[in-house]
Design an enzyme around this catalytic site. Structure first.
Site, PDB file in Angstrom:
ATOM      1  CG  HIS A 129      29.014  82.305  -3.875  1.00  0.00           C
ATOM      2  ND1 HIS A 129      30.124  81.704  -3.929  1.00  0.00           N
ATOM      3  CD2 HIS A 129      28.371  82.015  -5.659  1.00  0.00           C
ATOM      4  CE1 HIS A 129      30.650  81.127  -6.055  1.00  0.00           C
ATOM      5  NE2 HIS A 129      29.225  81.120  -5.723  1.00  0.00           N
ATOM      6  CB  SER A 151      35.341  44.144  24.853  1.00  0.00           C
ATOM      7  OG  SER A 151      33.978  42.588  24.803  1.00  0.00           O
ATOM      8  CE  LYS A 202      32.580  43.413  19.150  1.00  0.00           C
ATOM      9  NZ  LYS A 202      34.182  43.450  18.458  1.00  0.00           N
ATOM     10  CD  GLU A 207      23.793  76.643  18.850  1.00  0.00           C
ATOM     11  OE1 GLU A 207      25.088  76.484  19.751  1.00  0.00           O
ATOM     12  OE2 GLU A 207      22.834  77.063  19.328  1.00  0.00           O
ATOM     13  CB  SER A 247      20.476  82.544  28.099  1.00  0.00           C
ATOM     14  OG  SER A 247      21.700  82.887  28.529  1.00  0.00           O
ATOM     15  CD  GLN A 279      37.665  43.666  22.330  1.00  0.00           C
ATOM     16  OE1 GLN A 279      38.132  42.126  22.454  1.00  0.00           O
ATOM     17  NE2 GLN A 279      38.238  44.552  23.417  1.00  0.00           N
ATOM     18  CE1 TYR A 310      38.313  39.334  16.377  1.00  0.00           C
ATOM     19  CE2 TYR A 310      40.139  38.412  17.329  1.00  0.00           C
ATOM     20  CZ  TYR A 310      39.566  39.531  17.532  1.00  0.00           C
ATOM     21  OH  TYR A 310      38.907  39.481  18.253  1.00  0.00           O
ATOM     22  CG  ASN A 346      38.764  34.355  16.100  1.00  0.00           C
ATOM     23  OD1 ASN A 346      38.637  35.491  17.165  1.00  0.00           O
ATOM     24  ND2 ASN A 346      40.188  34.731  15.484  1.00  0.00           N
ATOM     25  CE  LYS A 379      21.431  83.969  23.099  1.00  0.00           C
ATOM     26  NZ  LYS A 379      22.857  83.744  23.424  1.00  0.00           N
TER      27      LYS A 379
HETATM   28  N1  ARG Z   1      35.672  40.686  22.068  1.00  0.00           N
HETATM   29  C1  ARG Z   1      36.187  39.903  21.041  1.00  0.00           C
HETATM   30  C2  ARG Z   1      36.162  41.068  19.284  1.00  0.00           C
HETATM   31  O1  ARG Z   1      35.323  41.948  19.476  1.00  0.00           O
HETATM   32  C3  ARG Z   1      35.470  38.442  20.566  1.00  0.00           C
HETATM   33  C4  ARG Z   1      36.415  37.772  19.415  1.00  0.00           C
HETATM   34  C5  ARG Z   1      37.456  37.305  20.167  1.00  0.00           C
HETATM   35  N2  ARG Z   1      38.602  36.424  19.816  1.00  0.00           N
HETATM   36  C6  ARG Z   1      40.449  36.338  20.102  1.00  0.00           C
HETATM   37  N3  ARG Z   1      40.680  35.185  19.366  1.00  0.00           N
HETATM   38  N4  ARG Z   1      41.098  36.947  21.435  1.00  0.00           N
HETATM   39  O2  ARG Z   1      36.634  40.788  18.447  1.00  0.00           O
END
Ligand code: ARG
Length: 468
Positions: free
Chosen positions: A155, A22, A324, A289, A276, A321, A316, A109, A282
């Site tokens: 309306h 990530s 995000k 939009e 345009s 993840q 958890y 976590n 235009k």
């Molecule tokens: N990148 C993970 C998340 O966004 C961090 C936590 C990962 N924890 C784990 N036990 N693998 O959630």
């Protein structure tokens, strides 16, 4: 080598790595992760799990890592799966053996839950600030010439003349509720999950209240399992943005209509329109939009997170993840839309004459004649029928509504209603659209806006606004 290599005999499959890394997106969290880690280190010192010296070493290393990120020179190692591991790995390189103590009494976590809360806490204030700036622009555009008016629609059929200030004010009022929601979401999320560990807390003598206070949270979690699994605050944020987006989309749709030749109520500045590639004449309202279209992704991001959350067993799960990217995407795009729309309204020329001509459509005065009749003591239903009959006669015979009214003895004394300014002035009730009712609304608005500024200052916002 991973941080958990102790238990494993083979390394991770590359397909798993590519699926799960990530860092490419969660590096955006570096500052807030380091804020959380600093507090964690101080908490460990307080709990005598680190010496004061060790604490200083770790904080200095965290500062250095932050500065590397700030300067854009931080180098990701091949094994850095996410931002948390990247920072811990680098702290360990800088701090030597003490680095191995950073993660004492902590899991990723509770760490990631803390980091994301800190991040969202700031982001909400930033969004709220931009919403307030847009709302104030809408009001300022309206107040710059409080005489201007246009048809109010129901309306999408012409209904009654309304002041432009009142019309734009309607959008601004919706935005004040969005700001309130964003700040309420912030208030609710302001609980620290740090110290919850992986799932069940820790046997080490830490005090989550200490780190909560250091990070400016109102309090620490009460239940470790809830603390690590709760992403309600992300869902709420995505909802707040989705509903805000719905409001901005309505405004976008309206600008598209207003700037069409068919309406012709407004012209947008060149800086906020596009031409345009083929048609030389235009001038397109692309900001409007895109404001309309971006709301598709705001709603999609909310939906996607809700679906991720709905089937999760406590506590958890790696699914979390997936909170995000929708979050970052909504935050980035809502900021873009808010700023561009604000500029668009500032650049807008309202075509008073065209809008007034549309609002001066005589049929829009029908309700005013009925209300004058009510003032003479006639029951409203009777008045409605009488005026309705005059409207019907006008439509059937092709004679103007004014002429029909002038020729109808019971109505002939009310010709003044065909002056839109007069009908606007006659609307005096609270919140109505007209120059007599307006000062009350404007005064309430300025009070509410001042209160929102105060609330934003209380949570550390309004600084950019003051210097902008
Ligand atoms: N990148 C993970 C998340 O966004 C961090 C936590 C990962 N924890 C784990 N036990 N693998 O959630």
């Amino acid at each position: 080598m991973t941080l958990w290599h102790g238990r494993f005999e083979s390394s991770m499959a590359s397909s798993l790595w590519q699926l799960s890394e990530s860092y490419p997106f969660d590096r955006a969290l570096y500052h807030h992760d380091i804020v959380g880690s600093r507090a964690h280190v101080l908490g460990l010192v307080e709990a005598d799990l680190l010496s004061a010296d060790e604490g200083r070493t770790l904080v200095a290393a965290l500062d250095e890592v932050e500065s590397e990120f700030d300067r854009g020179v931080f180098v990701r190692a091949g094994s850095d799966e996410d931002i948390h591991m990247a920072i811990e790995r680098r702290v360990t390189e800088l701090a030597g053996p003490t680095g191995a103590k950073l993660h004492t009494a902590r899991s990723r976590n509770d760490q990631v839950a803390t980091t994301v809360r800190l991040f969202v806490r700031d982001a909400l204030v930033d969004v709220a600030q931009r919403v307030l700036a847009l709302a104030e622009t809408l009001f300022a555009v309206g107040e710059s010439d409080p005489e201007r008016y246009l048809p109010g629609y129901t309306h999408l059929q012409r209904a009654q003349p309304v002041l432009l200030a009142h019309h734009l004010g309607a959008h601004a009022w919706a935005l004040t509720r969005d700001i309130d929601r964003l700040l309420e979401t912030r208030r609710r999320l302001n609980v620290s999950p740090l110290g919850a560990g992986a799932v069940a807390g820790t046997s080490l003598p830490i005090d989550p209240g200490t780190t909560a206070a250091l990070m400016g949270f109102d309090r620490a979690f009460a239940n470790s399992m809830d603390a690590v699994s709760d992403r309600d605050f992300v869902a709420e944020t995505l909802f707040d943005i989705a509903l805000l987006g719905v409001h901005l989309s309505r405004m976008g749709e309206e600008l598209v209509l207003w700037t069409s030749a068919e309406f012709g109520f407004a012209t947008l500045g060149d800086a906020y329109t596009t031409g345009s590639s083929m048609l030389p004449q235009k001038k397109n309202s692309d900001v409007a939009e895109l404001a309309r279209a971006k709301t598709g992704r705001f709603i999609g991001n909310l939906t996607s997170l809700l679906v991720v959350l709905k089937g999760l067993p406590l506590a958890y799960n790696r699914d979390l993840q997936e909170d995000k990217e929708p979050l970052f995407d909504s935050l980035r795009n809502i900021g873009l839309v808010l700023d561009a729309l604000r500029g668009t309204y500032e650049s807008m020329t309202f075509n008073d004459v065209v809008a007034a001509r549309a609002a001066d459509d005589p049929y829009l005065a029908a309700i005013d004649i009925a209300e004058r009749l009510v003032e003479t003591g006639m029951p409203f239903r009777e008045a409605h029928e009488l005026v309705g009959a005059a409207v019907g006669t006008s439509i059937r015979t092709g004679h103007s509504f004014q002429d029909v009214v002038a020729e109808t003895p019971a109505l002939a004394s009310f010709l003044a209603v065909f002056d839109s300014r007069e009908t606007l002035r006659s609307r005096r009730s609270r919140g109505a659209s007209g120059p007599v009712a307006w000062p009350n609304q404007a005064e309430t608005w300025h009070r509410v806006a001042a209160d929102l500024h105060r609330r934003l200052r209380e949570v550390g916002g309004d600084i950019a606004e003051a210097s902008a």
